[in-house]
Design a protein around this motif. Structure first.
Motif, PDB file in Angstrom:
ATOM      1  N   ASN A 220       0.954  -1.519  -0.015  1.00 28.26           N
ATOM      2  CA  ASN A 220      -0.013   0.013  -0.015  1.00 28.26           C
ATOM      3  C   ASN A 220       1.080   1.280   0.051  1.00 28.26           C
ATOM      4  O   ASN A 220       0.500   2.259  -0.742  1.00 28.26           O
ATOM      5  CB  ASN A 220      -0.846  -0.042   1.191  1.00 28.26           C
ATOM      6  N   HIS A 224       0.654   4.131  -2.817  1.00 30.08           N
ATOM      7  CA  HIS A 224       0.548   5.734  -2.599  1.00 30.08           C
ATOM      8  C   HIS A 224       1.621   6.487  -3.329  1.00 30.08           C
ATOM      9  O   HIS A 224       1.451   7.498  -3.874  1.00 30.08           O
ATOM     10  CB  HIS A 224       0.603   6.050  -1.198  1.00 30.08           C
ATOM     11  N   LEU A 230      -0.882  11.951  -5.185  1.00 24.64           N
ATOM     12  CA  LEU A 230      -0.446  11.748  -3.768  1.00 24.64           C
ATOM     13  C   LEU A 230       0.759  12.502  -3.477  1.00 24.64           C
ATOM     14  O   LEU A 230       0.818  13.313  -2.317  1.00 24.64           O
ATOM     15  CB  LEU A 230      -0.575  10.441  -3.164  1.00 24.64           C
ATOM     16  N   ILE A 341      -6.886  13.829  -0.136  1.00 20.90           N
ATOM     17  CA  ILE A 341      -6.130  12.695   0.117  1.00 20.90           C
ATOM     18  C   ILE A 341      -6.949  11.489  -0.105  1.00 20.90           C
ATOM     19  O   ILE A 341      -6.726  10.562  -0.814  1.00 20.90           O
ATOM     20  CB  ILE A 341      -5.382  12.758   1.330  1.00 20.90           C
ATOM     21  N   ALA A 345      -6.789   8.698  -2.865  1.00 28.16           N
ATOM     22  CA  ALA A 345      -6.264   7.348  -2.430  1.00 28.16           C
ATOM     23  C   ALA A 345      -7.058   6.345  -2.886  1.00 28.16           C
ATOM     24  O   ALA A 345      -8.169   6.420  -2.646  1.00 28.16           O
ATOM     25  CB  ALA A 345      -5.940   7.020  -0.962  1.00 28.16           C
ATOM     26  N   LYS A 349      -6.807   4.189   2.837  1.00 29.18           N
ATOM     27  CA  LYS A 349      -7.022   5.774   3.327  1.00 29.18           C
ATOM     28  C   LYS A 349      -6.422   6.150   4.449  1.00 29.18           C
ATOM     29  O   LYS A 349      -5.882   7.414   4.549  1.00 29.18           O
ATOM     30  CB  LYS A 349      -8.558   6.068   3.047  1.00 29.18           C
ATOM     31  N   ALA A 352      -2.789   6.490   3.781  1.00 34.62           N
ATOM     32  CA  ALA A 352      -2.594   7.569   2.907  1.00 34.62           C
ATOM     33  C   ALA A 352      -2.272   8.887   3.779  1.00 34.62           C
ATOM     34  O   ALA A 352      -1.662   9.864   3.478  1.00 34.62           O
ATOM     35  CB  ALA A 352      -3.706   7.672   1.532  1.00 34.62           C
ATOM     36  N   TYR A 356       0.254  12.003   4.613  1.00 35.89           N
ATOM     37  CA  TYR A 356       0.031  13.405   4.255  1.00 35.89           C
ATOM     38  C   TYR A 356       0.472  14.090   5.701  1.00 35.89           C
ATOM     39  O   TYR A 356       1.267  15.118   5.746  1.00 35.89           O
ATOM     40  CB  TYR A 356      -1.478  13.770   3.706  1.00 35.89           C
TER      41      TYR A 356
END
Length: 412
Positions: A220, A224, A230, A341, A345, A349, A352, A356
């Motif tokens: 994952n 991202h 992203l 975001i 994503a 999530k 992600a 951020y």
């Protein structure tokens, strides 16, 4: 004491929380309280950095570590608390994080060693990562898609009031009592806020536990970073937060010194500039539905740029206007970028959002501390130039994100 509610339940068709319902009110109050407490605890040391410099005999850059230690450990914690929430649930992680941060703040208020204070501030940041990493993910999962941007804006408005309250309380109480009394007061208040959050926040309906296996997390993670948008949003978070924190880190040194010689209480009161963020964050969320995320993000960044240039002038009223513009632009930009975001994503999530926010708080720690070098060598002119460079880069990234969004819409 209320038991922590389970986080997994069977969803039914269209059971999102809608605006105007009792559940929406409960969520709004809970996250407003969480945002207020989180940012009050995180930034309460910022207006008293000159006091800490004097009491512990440390430089402005070293004094800024009382903030950077918290935001730095929060950034590191975000890499873990987001994925943990993907596995064990959103509410549980947030409640535990708020409780621990409040307790560590109370302990921090009685520490007599500078290094002990930095240690407690680091633990506070680590604890608060459990709130920051999960809040927007919870809202993206549980709130009806038509009002998610508005809901996130309301949460961030709580952040703005928390940032203002933390600075205001410590700035004023330090003048009339001591910084220790001010910090202890905020710790007790935050403990009460955590209790309310625990009691009124509805359990998740759409949460689905995912594996914490390192291999899946790495898959994952790579997903991202391979996304075309992203990584740009991560960089945006670093730059906007770095710019904002740098201004507030060193504006106190400027206003307490010549030619202003303002009191600590007055410098704390100037934190009412944060009220601009209370208005701008939900407003930006609403404007994205009309103009799109790209234009609103760029407009917010330009507002920050104009504001920091205005602070270069000497009259206090102009400095305050510039501070208010930077604050309003910052919270609007953060509201747009953080909400983007969740839309960008494809999966994981929570992870992600953590990436951020890792970049966001890394900006606070790295850029905020580096600003001390510019303040020491070039005074406020150096700070202004430093922030302008970061914001110009952020505008360029915002333009690139807007073009990516337009091309994505054209293909669909």
């Amino acid at each position: 004491m209320h038991a922590i509610t389970p986080q997994v339940s069977t969803p039914v068709k269209d059971d999102f929380i809608k605006r105007g319902t009792p559940q929406f009110i409960r969520v709004t109050l809970a996250f407003f309280s969480a945002g207020l407490a989180t940012f009050a605890l995180l930034y309460c040391m910022q207006p008293i950095m000159p006091v800490l410099s004097q009491e512990f005999g440390v430089s402005p850059a070293a004094s800024s570590l009382s903030l950077s230690a918290a935001t730095g450990m929060m950034a590191i914690g975000l890499l873990f608390t987001g994925p943990i929430s993907d596995a064990v649930g959103r509410k549980n992680v947030m409640v535990v994080g708020m409780m621990l941060a409040a307790i560590c703040t109370i302990v921090c208020s009685v520490m007599t060693s500078w290094h002990a204070i930095l240690l407690m501030r680091a633990l506070i940041g680590l604890s608060l990562s459990g709130v920051a990493a999960v809040a927007m993910t919870y809202l993206s999962e549980e709130i009806h898609p038509s009002v998610v941007a508005f809901s996130i804006g309301l949460y961030i408005s709580g952040n703005s009031i928390g940032g203002m309250s933390g600075r205001l309380v410590t700035g004023v109480l330090t003048d009339f009592a001591s910084w220790r009394v001010a910090v202890a007061f905020l710790g007790v208040f935050s403990l009460l806020s955590a209790s309310m959050f625990w009691k009124i926040l509805p359990a998740s309906r759409h949460f689905r536990a995912s594996s914490l296996r390192p291999r899946k997390l790495m898959i994952n993670f790579k997903l991202h970073w391979r996304d075309s948008g992203l990584p740009l949003l991560f960089a945006e978070g670093f730059l906007i937060m770095g710019s904002f924190v740098t201004m507030f880190n060193y504006i106190g040194y400027r206003l307490l010194g010549a030619p202003y010689h303002l009191s600590q209480a007055i410098v704390g009161i100037l934190s009412i500039a944060y009220l601009m963020g209370t208005y701008s964050s939900p407003k930006a969320g609403a404007l994205t539905a009309v103009y799109g995320r790209g234009p609103v993000l760029i407009g917010s960044l330009l507002l920050m740029l104009v504001g920091i240039l205005i602070t270069a002038f000497n009259p206090v009223w102009l400095v305050f206007i510039g501070m208010a513009m930077v604050t309003g632009g910052f919270f609007a930009a953060h509201s747009v970028a953080s909400g983007w975001i969740g839309r960008r994503a494809k999966r994981a999530k929570g992870q992600a959002s953590s990436l951020y926010l890792f970049s966001y708080y890394a900006g606070s720690s790295v850029a905020g501390t580096l600003g001390g070098v510019f303040w020491h060598r070039f005074s406020w002119v150096g700070i202004t130039a430093y922030i302008c460079v970061m914001l110009l880069i952020a505008v360029g990234i915002g333009y690139r994100l807007m073009k990516l969004s337009e091309s994505r819409i054209a293909r669909s």
